[in-house]
Scaffold this motif. Structure first.
Motif, PDB file in Angstrom:
ATOM      1  N   HIS A 110       0.977  -1.205  -0.160  1.00  5.81           N
ATOM      2  CA  HIS A 110      -0.139  -0.100   0.035  1.00  5.81           C
ATOM      3  C   HIS A 110       0.991   1.364  -0.087  1.00  5.81           C
ATOM      4  CE1 HIS A 110      -3.979   2.016   1.819  1.00  5.81           C
ATOM      5  NE2 HIS A 110      -3.236   2.500   0.591  1.00  5.81           N
ATOM      6  N   ALA A 111       1.862   1.139   0.601  1.00  2.00           N
ATOM      7  CA  ALA A 111       2.916   2.404   0.903  1.00  2.00           C
ATOM      8  C   ALA A 111       3.464   2.525  -0.635  1.00  2.00           C
ATOM      9  CB  ALA A 111       4.043   2.159   1.866  1.00  2.00           C
ATOM     10  N   LYS A 112       3.794   1.527  -1.260  1.00  2.00           N
ATOM     11  CA  LYS A 112       4.308   1.537  -2.627  1.00  2.00           C
ATOM     12  C   LYS A 112       3.340   2.372  -3.431  1.00  2.00           C
ATOM     13  CE  LYS A 112       6.352  -1.608  -4.720  1.00  2.00           C
ATOM     14  NZ  LYS A 112       6.408  -3.044  -5.371  1.00  2.00           N
ATOM     15  N   ARG A 113       2.015   1.896  -3.439  1.00  2.00           N
ATOM     16  CA  ARG A 113       0.907   2.576  -4.288  1.00  2.00           C
ATOM     17  C   ARG A 113       0.832   3.984  -4.000  1.00  2.00           C
ATOM     18  NH1 ARG A 113      -5.271   0.575  -3.928  1.00  2.00           N
ATOM     19  NH2 ARG A 113      -5.137   1.924  -2.443  1.00  2.00           N
ATOM     20  N   LEU A 114       1.042   4.281  -2.682  1.00  2.00           N
ATOM     21  CA  LEU A 114       0.886   5.650  -2.392  1.00  2.00           C
ATOM     22  C   LEU A 114       2.166   6.753  -2.981  1.00  2.00           C
ATOM     23  CD1 LEU A 114      -0.401   5.467   1.346  1.00  2.00           C
ATOM     24  CD2 LEU A 114      -1.588   5.899  -0.849  1.00  2.00           C
ATOM     25  N   GLY A 115       3.185   5.899  -3.527  1.00  2.00           N
ATOM     26  CA  GLY A 115       4.251   6.695  -4.022  1.00  2.00           C
ATOM     27  C   GLY A 115       5.402   6.884  -3.512  1.00  2.00           C
ATOM     28  N   TYR A 116       5.662   5.697  -2.440  1.00  2.00           N
ATOM     29  CA  TYR A 116       6.851   5.766  -1.570  1.00  2.00           C
ATOM     30  C   TYR A 116       7.758   4.433  -1.883  1.00  2.00           C
ATOM     31  CZ  TYR A 116       4.598   9.677   0.799  1.00  2.00           C
ATOM     32  OH  TYR A 116       4.037  10.807   1.286  1.00  2.00           O
ATOM     33  N   ALA A 117       7.875   4.007  -3.005  1.00  2.00           N
ATOM     34  CA  ALA A 117       8.413   2.968  -3.419  1.00  2.00           C
ATOM     35  C   ALA A 117      10.227   3.208  -3.194  1.00  2.00           C
ATOM     36  CB  ALA A 117       8.251   2.472  -4.864  1.00  2.00           C
ATOM     37  N   GLU A 118      10.460   4.196  -3.718  1.00  2.00           N
ATOM     38  CA  GLU A 118      11.937   4.495  -3.758  1.00  2.00           C
ATOM     39  C   GLU A 118      12.398   5.521  -2.544  1.00  2.00           C
ATOM     40  OE1 GLU A 118      12.812   6.566  -7.354  1.00  2.00           O
ATOM     41  OE2 GLU A 118      12.366   4.930  -8.593  1.00  2.00           O
ATOM     42  N   HIS A 119      11.515   5.650  -1.676  1.00  2.00           N
ATOM     43  CA  HIS A 119      11.715   6.141  -0.281  1.00  2.00           C
ATOM     44  C   HIS A 119      12.489   5.114   0.454  1.00  2.00           C
ATOM     45  CE1 HIS A 119       9.107   9.430  -1.806  1.00  2.00           C
ATOM     46  NE2 HIS A 119       9.465  10.063  -0.952  1.00  2.00           N
ATOM     47  N   ASP A 120      12.933   5.606   1.849  1.00  2.00           N
ATOM     48  CA  ASP A 120      13.401   4.643   2.572  1.00  2.00           C
ATOM     49  C   ASP A 120      12.203   3.721   3.074  1.00  2.00           C
ATOM     50  OD1 ASP A 120      15.833   3.795   4.438  1.00  2.00           O
ATOM     51  OD2 ASP A 120      14.288   4.252   5.755  1.00  2.00           O
ATOM     52  N   ALA A 121      12.697   2.483   3.565  1.00  2.00           N
ATOM     53  CA  ALA A 121      11.549   1.566   4.022  1.00  2.00           C
ATOM     54  C   ALA A 121      10.704   2.095   5.278  1.00  2.00           C
ATOM     55  CB  ALA A 121      12.187   0.132   4.498  1.00  2.00           C
ATOM     56  N   SER A 122      11.398   3.041   5.825  1.00  2.00           N
ATOM     57  CA  SER A 122      10.682   3.855   7.033  1.00  2.00           C
ATOM     58  C   SER A 122       9.424   4.656   6.520  1.00  2.00           C
ATOM     59  CB  SER A 122      11.776   4.749   7.644  1.00  2.00           C
ATOM     60  OG  SER A 122      12.314   5.652   6.652  1.00  2.00           O
ATOM     61  N   ALA A 123       9.427   4.855   5.460  1.00  2.00           N
ATOM     62  CA  ALA A 123       8.242   5.566   4.729  1.00  2.00           C
ATOM     63  C   ALA A 123       6.831   4.672   5.093  1.00  2.00           C
ATOM     64  CB  ALA A 123       8.488   5.957   3.415  1.00  2.00           C
ATOM     65  N   VAL A 124       7.081   3.321   5.228  1.00  2.00           N
ATOM     66  CA  VAL A 124       5.975   2.744   5.683  1.00  2.00           C
ATOM     67  C   VAL A 124       5.032   3.295   6.693  1.00  2.00           C
ATOM     68  CG1 VAL A 124       6.798   1.182   7.237  1.00  2.00           C
ATOM     69  CG2 VAL A 124       5.134   0.462   5.853  1.00  2.00           C
ATOM     70  N   TYR A 125       5.641   4.324   7.483  1.00  2.00           N
ATOM     71  CA  TYR A 125       4.846   4.966   8.285  1.00  2.00           C
ATOM     72  C   TYR A 125       3.662   5.842   7.778  1.00  2.00           C
ATOM     73  CZ  TYR A 125       4.033   8.658  11.736  1.00  2.00           C
ATOM     74  OH  TYR A 125       3.335   9.690  12.615  1.00  2.00           O
ATOM     75  N   ILE A 126       3.812   6.376   6.816  1.00  2.00           N
ATOM     76  CA  ILE A 126       2.809   6.953   6.096  1.00  2.00           C
ATOM     77  C   ILE A 126       1.696   6.294   5.973  1.00  2.00           C
ATOM     78  CG2 ILE A 126       2.311   8.156   3.967  1.00  2.00           C
ATOM     79  CD1 ILE A 126       3.886   9.951   5.263  1.00  2.00           C
ATOM     80  N   ARG A 127       1.779   4.992   5.605  1.00  2.00           N
ATOM     81  CA  ARG A 127       0.607   4.156   5.441  1.00  2.00           C
ATOM     82  C   ARG A 127      -0.113   3.843   6.746  1.00  2.00           C
ATOM     83  NH1 ARG A 127      -2.848   1.565   6.506  1.00  2.00           N
ATOM     84  NH2 ARG A 127      -3.920  -0.301   5.630  1.00  2.00           N
ATOM     85  N   ALA A 128       0.828   3.701   7.719  1.00  2.00           N
ATOM     86  CA  ALA A 128       0.342   3.358   9.181  1.00  2.00           C
ATOM     87  C   ALA A 128      -0.294   4.420   9.785  1.00  2.00           C
ATOM     88  CB  ALA A 128       1.533   3.040  10.057  1.00  2.00           C
ATOM     89  N   ARG A 129       0.210   5.499   9.465  1.00  2.00           N
ATOM     90  CA  ARG A 129      -0.268   7.006  10.221  1.00  2.00           C
ATOM     91  C   ARG A 129      -1.763   7.546   9.497  1.00  2.00           C
ATOM     92  NH1 ARG A 129      -2.498  10.218  11.691  1.00  2.00           N
ATOM     93  NH2 ARG A 129      -1.879  12.185  12.857  1.00  2.00           N
ATOM     94  N   PHE A 130      -1.700   7.167   8.070  1.00  2.00           N
ATOM     95  CA  PHE A 130      -2.955   7.883   7.287  1.00  2.00           C
ATOM     96  C   PHE A 130      -3.625   6.901   6.663  1.00  2.00           C
ATOM     97  CE2 PHE A 130       0.510  10.761   7.349  1.00  2.00           C
ATOM     98  CZ  PHE A 130       0.093  11.929   8.295  1.00  2.00           C
TER      99      PHE A 130
END
Length: 512
Positions: free
Chosen positions: A492-512
């Motif tokens: 889901h985090a990849k689909r939101l546009g964070y594929a090339e960010h650091d893996a810690s960007a999974v927080y965006i999916r958890a928070r929102f």
């Protein structure tokens, strides 16, 4: 002693868990409800420069801009913060007029009087006064007029009103979000599917200083092999590995799909191959470190690939994060040519690859493993030989499964802390004192708090490893439900546009 701020004052406003951000005391937006019973005294509506968002901030977290300018500018170095500082300085320098007034519903109604749709509605409901529209006007939408229904259909209206209130409540939580996470994103329309900030721009990866010898490498005192080594792939991991090979005195031939990345390594003494097959022909042993199993197969079986030039006197080392089946397929093709094959999976991220502190998991031809001993010494701090081809890939996936599930748990914990009104910085400081503390968790926790997610290990690579772990579990009929759930979060985090960010960007999916 409390500060008293006036409308239009330029300030530093601090949100929960984040550094102070440049802003301006402003008029609240139409759908921003002032929090009831603030605990810390007076609160102000702040417009944040750079992100162009608004939030309610209590007086204790606000400081005058000019008085605290020098101190606050040193507290954050993210790109979003720098843009925000530039924006407020341009505002001051140009003497711009800041129009943050939001027209009320009466003004909007007057502007729409001549609109054909509104005229039609007005004719049908002549008794309705414009003032009643205030309840129904979401931000940036055409006002909706409550109609008098003969059939009693107005009884169904409360459902829509409840949904609007829910969005308003969510928008009121803007004060708990990082201004960086809301960069250049307007407030969403009432009824939008996801009430989340716009994509955080991926921080630019600073250029790698190829020629500087790290202290870690100096301490190792590596004696370079007399063999010539090829290297395919100069990505996040490959760049750091090749840097240490060159600085430890190894002769290296490089290739990368984007040839511009080779320039700095050529200056440092590397040779250049135009194709993977050219590298193989020029080198005694060739390493490959690319994105995924598909890319690894293309290096070997593709046009101008490894199989074109590999012969009985050469060796091939696969460092790409792959599954055991892919590694065995490549091994069969290489050994069929009479050459030697070794898989060498790595545990670590960008920092460890540049410092030469990776953990290397190898399996395959033992003689080839011994021939690569000086290279592994330059790349990592520990090397393990695990036997037959496939064992290293399996071990790597097991470790990556642990890392992926742990990081997803950290992201959810930090999101819960924020929702509960706790300071995320406090959570991390306390965590550091417990038995759970480790460099990986603490580093990812800091990335979550800062909100920039500079790439150390791409999120898409973590999700790829979880997917391969699930595939391995299917073959072995071993249930791994936590990994399956974590995989969906990363997807889901990849689909939101964070594929090339650091893996810690999974927080965006958890928070929102």
């Amino acid at each position: 002693m409390t500060e008293v701020f006036k409308l239009g004052d330029l300030v530093w406003a601090k949100m929960k868990g984040f550094s102070p951000w440049p802003g301006r005391v402003s008029t609240p937006l139409a759908n921003m409800k002032k929090p009831a019973n603030p605990k810390k005294g007076p609160i102000y509506c702040i417009f944040f420069f750079g992100s162009e968002n608004y939030g309610w901030i209590d007086e204790s977290n606000i400081k005058p801009y000019q008085e605290h300018k020098e101190a606050c500018r040193k507290l954050c170095k993210s790109e979003g913060f720098k843009k925000a500082c530039d924006a407020i300085e341009n505002f001051i320098a140009n003497g711009e007029v800041f129009d943050d007034k939001v027209e009320d519903s009466d003004t909007l109604f007057d502007k729409l009087k001549d609109d054909s749709i509104n005229t039609t509605v007005e004719k049908k409901t002549p008794k309705i006064k414009p003032k009643k529209l205030k309840t129904y006007i979401p931000l940036q939408e055409t006002p909706k007029v409550k109609r008098e229904s003969r059939g009693g259909s107005s009884e169904r209206r409360p459902a829509k009103k409840q949904r609007t209130d829910s969005n308003a409540s969510s928008n009121n939580r803007l004060g708990s979000l990082s201004p960086a996470m809301n960069h250049s994103t307007p407030l969403r329309k009432s009824g939008s599917l996801l009430d989340r900030p716009g994509n955080v721009a991926r921080p630019v990866t600073p250029p790698l200083d190829v020629e500087t010898l790290s202290q870690t490498l100096k301490d190792k005192n590596i004696r370079a092999s007399s063999l010539k080594f090829g290297f395919l792939g100069l990505g996040i991991m490959g760049s750091g590995i090749v840097k240490n090979l060159l600085n430890s005195g190894h002769k290296v031939v490089v290739w990368n799909r984007t040839q511009e990345k080779c320039a700095d390594f050529l200056k440092a003494g590397a040779e250049h191959g135009l194709t993977p097959s050219d590298v193989v022909s020029m080198a005694d042993i060739t390493f490959s470190c690319v994105a995924d199993p598909q890319a690894a197969k293309e290096m070997v079986f593709g046009n101008c690939g490894v199989l074109t030039e590999i012969t009985t006197d050469k060796g091939y080392v696969e460092m790409t994060g792959i599954d055991a089946e892919t590694s065995q397929d490549i091994a069969e093709a290489i050994t069929a040519k009479g050459a030697r094959y070794l898989e060498a999976q790595v545990q670590g991220s960008k920092v460890q690859s540049e410092e030469g502190t990776l953990v290397i998991l190898a399996a395959g031809d033992r003689q080839l493993f011994d021939d690569c001993n000086s290279c592994f010494g330059a790349m990592g701090k520990n090397t393990f030989y695990l036997g037959e081809v496939g064992n290293a890939s399996k071990m790597n996936l097991v470790l990556q499964l642990m890392a992926g599930v742990t990081l997803a748990g950290l992201a959810e914990s930090m999101a819960l802390a924020d929702r509960a009104g706790l300071q995320q910085k406090d959570v991390l400081e306390i965590l550091e004192l417990t038995s759970l503390a480790c460099p990986a968790i603490l580093d990812k926790g800091k990335a979550i708090i800062e909100g920039g997610f500079p790439t150390q290990l791409p999120l898409q690579h973590m999700q790829k490893d979880l997917r391969l772990s699930l595939s391995m579990s299917d073959q072995l009929e071993q249930p791994i439900p936590l990994a399956a759930a974590a995989n969906e979060i990363y997807k889901h985090a990849k689909r939101l546009g964070y594929a090339e960010h650091d893996a810690s960007a999974v927080y965006i999916r958890a928070r929102f």
